[in-house]
Write a protein that holds these residues in place. Structure first.
Motif, mmCIF file in Angstrom:
data_model
loop_
_atom_site.group_PDB
_atom_site.id
_atom_site.type_symbol
_atom_site.label_atom_id
_atom_site.label_comp_id
_atom_site.label_asym_id
_atom_site.label_seq_id
_atom_site.Cartn_x
_atom_site.Cartn_y
_atom_site.Cartn_z
ATOM 1 N N ASP A 545 0.821 -1.211 0.000
ATOM 2 C CA ASP A 545 0.000 0.000 0.000
ATOM 3 C C ASP A 545 0.857 1.264 0.000
ATOM 4 O O ASP A 545 0.526 2.250 -0.673
ATOM 5 N N SER A 546 1.955 1.260 0.753
ATOM 6 C CA SER A 546 2.830 2.436 0.753
ATOM 7 C C SER A 546 3.469 2.629 -0.613
ATOM 8 O O SER A 546 3.664 3.767 -1.068
ATOM 9 N N SER A 547 3.771 1.538 -1.310
ATOM 10 C CA SER A 547 4.329 1.654 -2.659
ATOM 11 C C SER A 547 3.299 2.237 -3.633
ATOM 12 O O SER A 547 3.645 3.039 -4.512
ATOM 13 N N LEU A 548 2.036 1.836 -3.476
ATOM 14 C CA LEU A 548 0.979 2.390 -4.323
ATOM 15 C C LEU A 548 0.847 3.900 -4.123
ATOM 16 O O LEU A 548 0.695 4.655 -5.080
ATOM 17 N N GLU A 564 -7.432 11.235 -11.537
ATOM 18 C CA GLU A 564 -6.866 10.264 -12.487
ATOM 19 C C GLU A 564 -5.843 9.360 -11.806
ATOM 20 O O GLU A 564 -5.824 8.137 -12.030
ATOM 21 N N ALA A 565 -4.975 9.942 -10.973
ATOM 22 C CA ALA A 565 -3.976 9.132 -10.272
ATOM 23 C C ALA A 565 -4.649 8.152 -9.323
ATOM 24 O O ALA A 565 -4.236 6.985 -9.214
ATOM 25 N N HIS A 566 -5.693 8.595 -8.643
ATOM 26 C CA HIS A 566 -6.416 7.716 -7.731
ATOM 27 C C HIS A 566 -7.083 6.578 -8.495
ATOM 28 O O HIS A 566 -7.101 5.423 -8.039
ATOM 29 N N GLU A 567 -7.658 6.882 -9.658
ATOM 30 C CA GLU A 567 -8.300 5.846 -10.460
ATOM 31 C C GLU A 567 -7.293 4.788 -10.893
ATOM 32 O O GLU A 567 -7.581 3.584 -10.855
ATOM 33 N N ARG A 568 -6.113 5.203 -11.297
ATOM 34 C CA ARG A 568 -5.100 4.235 -11.730
ATOM 35 C C ARG A 568 -4.580 3.424 -10.545
ATOM 36 O O ARG A 568 -4.293 2.229 -10.684
ATOM 37 N N PHE A 572 -4.975 -0.576 -10.480
ATOM 38 C CA PHE A 572 -3.814 -1.453 -10.279
ATOM 39 C C PHE A 572 -4.029 -2.357 -9.077
ATOM 40 O O PHE A 572 -3.702 -3.550 -9.114
ATOM 41 N N PHE A 573 -4.595 -1.811 -7.998
ATOM 42 C CA PHE A 573 -4.861 -2.610 -6.803
ATOM 43 C C PHE A 573 -5.806 -3.773 -7.120
ATOM 44 O O PHE A 573 -5.551 -4.921 -6.738
ATOM 45 N N ASP A 574 -6.896 -3.483 -7.830
ATOM 46 C CA ASP A 574 -7.868 -4.526 -8.153
ATOM 47 C C ASP A 574 -7.251 -5.619 -9.015
ATOM 48 O O ASP A 574 -7.438 -6.817 -8.758
ATOM 49 N N GLU A 609 -1.867 -9.088 -19.663
ATOM 50 C CA GLU A 609 -3.298 -8.845 -19.493
ATOM 51 C C GLU A 609 -3.548 -7.630 -18.610
ATOM 52 O O GLU A 609 -4.466 -6.851 -18.840
ATOM 53 N N LEU A 610 -2.706 -7.474 -17.574
ATOM 54 C CA LEU A 610 -2.862 -6.352 -16.655
ATOM 55 C C LEU A 610 -2.676 -5.021 -17.377
ATOM 56 O O LEU A 610 -3.479 -4.094 -17.230
ATOM 57 N N GLU A 611 -1.629 -4.934 -18.200
ATOM 58 C CA GLU A 611 -1.376 -3.692 -18.934
ATOM 59 C C GLU A 611 -2.542 -3.384 -19.887
ATOM 60 O O GLU A 611 -3.010 -2.238 -19.979
ATOM 61 N N THR A 612 -3.019 -4.415 -20.596
ATOM 62 C CA THR A 612 -4.129 -4.205 -21.533
ATOM 63 C C THR A 612 -5.398 -3.781 -20.802
ATOM 64 O O THR A 612 -6.104 -2.848 -21.215
ATOM 65 N N ALA A 613 -5.680 -4.465 -19.679
ATOM 66 C CA ALA A 613 -6.896 -4.150 -18.935
ATOM 67 C C ALA A 613 -6.843 -2.742 -18.346
ATOM 68 O O ALA A 613 -7.849 -2.022 -18.325
ATOM 69 N N LEU A 614 -5.659 -2.336 -17.872
ATOM 70 C CA LEU A 614 -5.524 -0.988 -17.325
ATOM 71 C C LEU A 614 -5.778 0.064 -18.397
ATOM 72 O O LEU A 614 -6.487 1.054 -18.173
ATOM 73 N N LEU A 615 -5.223 -0.154 -19.598
ATOM 74 C CA LEU A 615 -5.433 0.799 -20.688
ATOM 75 C C LEU A 615 -6.908 0.868 -21.082
ATOM 76 O O LEU A 615 -7.460 1.948 -21.324
ATOM 77 N N GLU A 616 -7.570 -0.310 -21.158
ATOM 78 C CA GLU A 616 -8.983 -0.323 -21.523
ATOM 79 C C GLU A 616 -9.828 0.382 -20.461
ATOM 80 O O GLU A 616 -10.760 1.127 -20.773
ATOM 81 N N ARG A 617 -9.471 0.157 -19.190
ATOM 82 C CA ARG A 617 -10.242 0.785 -18.114
ATOM 83 C C ARG A 617 -10.060 2.295 -18.150
ATOM 84 O O ARG A 617 -11.018 3.048 -17.967
#
Length: 632
Positions: A545-548, A564-568, A572-574, A609-617
């Motif tokens: 969490d501290s790293s996030l 925007e930063a909070h959304e990302r 990433f957490f999810d 998959e994580l990178e693709t899903a983050l971009l789509e979100r």
């Protein structure tokens, strides 16, 4: 070159074979290097006549090590250490010199020679001790810091020792033939390449030149290094930084040699001057690889240079002198440890770690021979005693490890009985270190009370002083957990520092209470999987969490809005939680992660998959218009 390459092959092969074996056996890398030197030198006779030349190169590793140590010490920190440097270190040097001088005079040496022997043996091995303390992670301990203070004082004390030794000369000075034999009388051997800036000068002239050299190092480090680095930076070539770093250290070493001072001490002084420089980290990263390799080579040459002929001719005398030296130093160190209130394992670390002679003793003996302070047969015996004491030092550290374990077991046996837990709260917190304290404070501020258990009595006492009620006891014992209310609790929070103990506790609690909510702290991803298999419901990696939050601050600095930063961060957490659940199915506790092909393959797929899903979100969020103020 024809003779150098085979010798390099021999030295490197010996190191590659011996050091991993010694490290795997728990003997440490230093003993591995020494054993490699003994194997290729006295045992197999593979070390050629170039050993002395190689040792001159290897001694540069000690110079680099002192430079890096200096970089870690700002002048302010050095000033804060002045009491231990002057008190603890000063007493060690003076008391050891006096005690060994008295013992040498009792053995029939004149006072001048006895004093020289005392000065030589007052020093300990900076290279071996600091290397071993670093490997074992003992430098931050009280015993480690005290040992470092003494070593630093000894290195500084080399300056007056080099000034005192020529005053003890009893005859014409000596020089050395190419084969290493002593020629008497002859002209004095100078500094680098036979040159010396102090040759023929009176005492006051030597002092002025010495002070001038020290002033040059300080002023150059303060005013010249920054412009030089900025000039080199214009080339944008990485190797130029390495070249400048080596040029700096070699230049200082040559200057110190010219005025008869220790090159390592000059390098340390330069490191202290540059400790607050913006180029400090560049210097460290460029010099560190050379330091490690040359230090290892230095230890090999020490082992290869042990004269077993002298040992075979007088084994009882040499071994007796070595053990007698270490006994005298050990007694003095133990007394100083008591005087300065070092306790338990710190006391034994300080005593056993510094009981050997040091590499600077080789330098002092060479100077003593040149100045005709020591006769050659005695000098050969002293060199052997230094080498043997250094060879025994890793064994002393092994003895310290065993003593530490016994002291720890004895401390466990002497702990008071556990507290009687006379309350039961809906929340149980196991472990009240830094992690558990934050959890407890937030619950308390929210109006919830928790039963706190920890097996660290000083921590429990400290928390009680701040008004936090805690109970002392071993939380991994079933009776302690049940006394705390495991049968009726709603939530169990496990924040133990020991990953194995935390996993065992979670597994037991899950077996006893399948309906209990278990929140557990994990050390890393591997520990997450262990806790997951043990039955924890919510698993929190201690640094995740501290790293996030840190990453979110970076995103905001790069131009993203807070939203925007909070959304990302949330996305990433999810997805990271999703990745952990997926990887838990292919994780095998008996196989290291790097060798688990199924784990590595699935991790790479999930990362994509994580990178693709983050971009789509993010794209979906950008396409959705934000709610207007008029909308309810």
């Amino acid at each position: 070159m024809e003779t150098f390459l085979p010798q390099a092959l021999i030295y490197l092969s010996a190191a590659v074979l011996a050091v991993p074996l010694a490290t795997r056996a728990g003997l440490g890398s230093v003993l591995g290097y020494l054993m490699a030197g003994i194997a290729i030198g006295p045992v197999l006779g593979l070390a050629g006549s170039e050993t002395a030349d190689i040792q001159h190169v290897a001694e540069f590793g000690v110079v680099l090590m002192l430079f890096l140590i200096g970089l870690e010490l700002e002048p302010r920190a050095l000033w804060e250490m002045r009491h231990r440097l002057v008190g603890l270190g000063g007493l060690q040097v003076s008391l050891t010199t006096g005690a060994i001088m008295a013992a040498a005079m009792a053995l029939g040496l004149v006072w001048q020679t006895a004093l020289a022997v005392g000065l030589v043996f007052a020093l300990s091995s900076t290279a071996i001790v600091l290397q071993t303390l670093s490997e074992k992670g003992l430098i931050p301990t009280v015993g480690g810091r005290s040992s470092f203070s003494v070593l630093l004082t000894q290195d500084i004390a080399v300056i007056p020792m080099l000034i005192i030794l020529p005053l003890l000369a009893s005859g014409p000075k000596a020089t050395f033939a190419p084969d290493g034999s002593v020629q008497r009388p002859a002209l004095e051997a100078g500094g680098a390449h036979g040159l010396s800036l102090v040759e023929g000068l009176p005492g006051w002239g030597v002092a002025l030149v010495t002070l001038g050299a020290v002033a040059v190092v300080i002023l150059a480090g303060h005013y010249l290094i920054r412009p030089i680095f900025r000039f080199v930076h214009m080339a944008h070539l990485r190797e130029m930084y390495t070249a400048v770093a080596l040029l700096l250290v070699i230049g200082i070493a040559v200057l110190m040699s010219l005025v008869g001072l220790s090159p390592a001490l000059g390098a340390f002084l330069a490191g202290v001057v540059l400790a607050d420089s913006e180029f400090r980290h560049d210097l460290e990263s460029n010099i560190e690889p050379f330091k490690g390799l040359l230090l290892g080579l230095f230890f090999i040459t020490v082992g290869a240079g042990i004269n077993f002929d002298v040992l075979r001719s007088e084994p009882l005398r040499i071994v007796g002198l070595t053990l007698g030296l270490m006994a005298i130093k050990g007694v003095i160190l133990f007394a100083l440890a008591l005087l300065f209130r070092l306790r338990g394992r710190d006391k034994w670390l300080f005593t056993l770690g510094l009981a050997q002679a040091g590499e600077f003793g080789f330098v002092l003996i060479n100077v003593s021979l040149q100045q005709n302070v020591l006769p050659e047969p005695l000098a050969q015996a002293l060199l052997l005693v230094i080498a043997l004491s250094m060879l025994l030092t890793p064994l002393f550290f092994i003895l310290y490890d065993r003593l530490s374990r016994r002291l720890a077991e004895a401390a466990k046996g002497n702990t008071p009985p556990p507290d009687e837990i006379n309350e039961r709260q809906p929340i149980i917190i196991v472990g009240i270190g830094r992690f558990g304290q934050v959890v407890q404070r937030m619950l308390q501020m929210s109006g919830y009370r928790a039963t706190v258990i920890d097996n660290d009595l000083p921590t429990i006492d400290l928390m009680r002083r701040f008004g936090v009620k805690g109970f002392f006891g071993d939380p991994t014992r079933p009776e302690t957990l049940h006394a705390a209310g495991l049968d009726s609790a709603q939530v169990l929070v496990v924040t133990l520092d020991d990953p194995a103990a935390a996993t065992r506790l979670v597994a037991y609690a899950r077996r006893q209470r399948p309906d209990l909510r278990i929140v557990a702290r994990a050390r890393d991803r591997g520990h997450v999987y262990q806790l997951y298999n043990a039955g924890a419901d919510d698993i929190v990696r201690e640094l995740f969490d501290s790293s996030l939050r840190a990453a979110r601050y970076v995103l905001e600095t790069m131009g993203l809005s807070e939203f925007e930063a909070h959304e990302r961060e949330t996305a990433f957490f999810d997805f990271d939680r999703h990745v952990l659940r997926e990887l838990a199915d292919v994780w095998k506790p008996e196989i290291p992660v790097a060798r688990n092909e199924a784990y590595v393959k699935r991790a790479r797929e999930l990362n994509t998959e994580l990178e693709t899903a983050l971009l789509e979100r993010m794209a979906a969020k950008a396409a959705t218009p934000p709610p207007s103020d008029a909308q309810g």
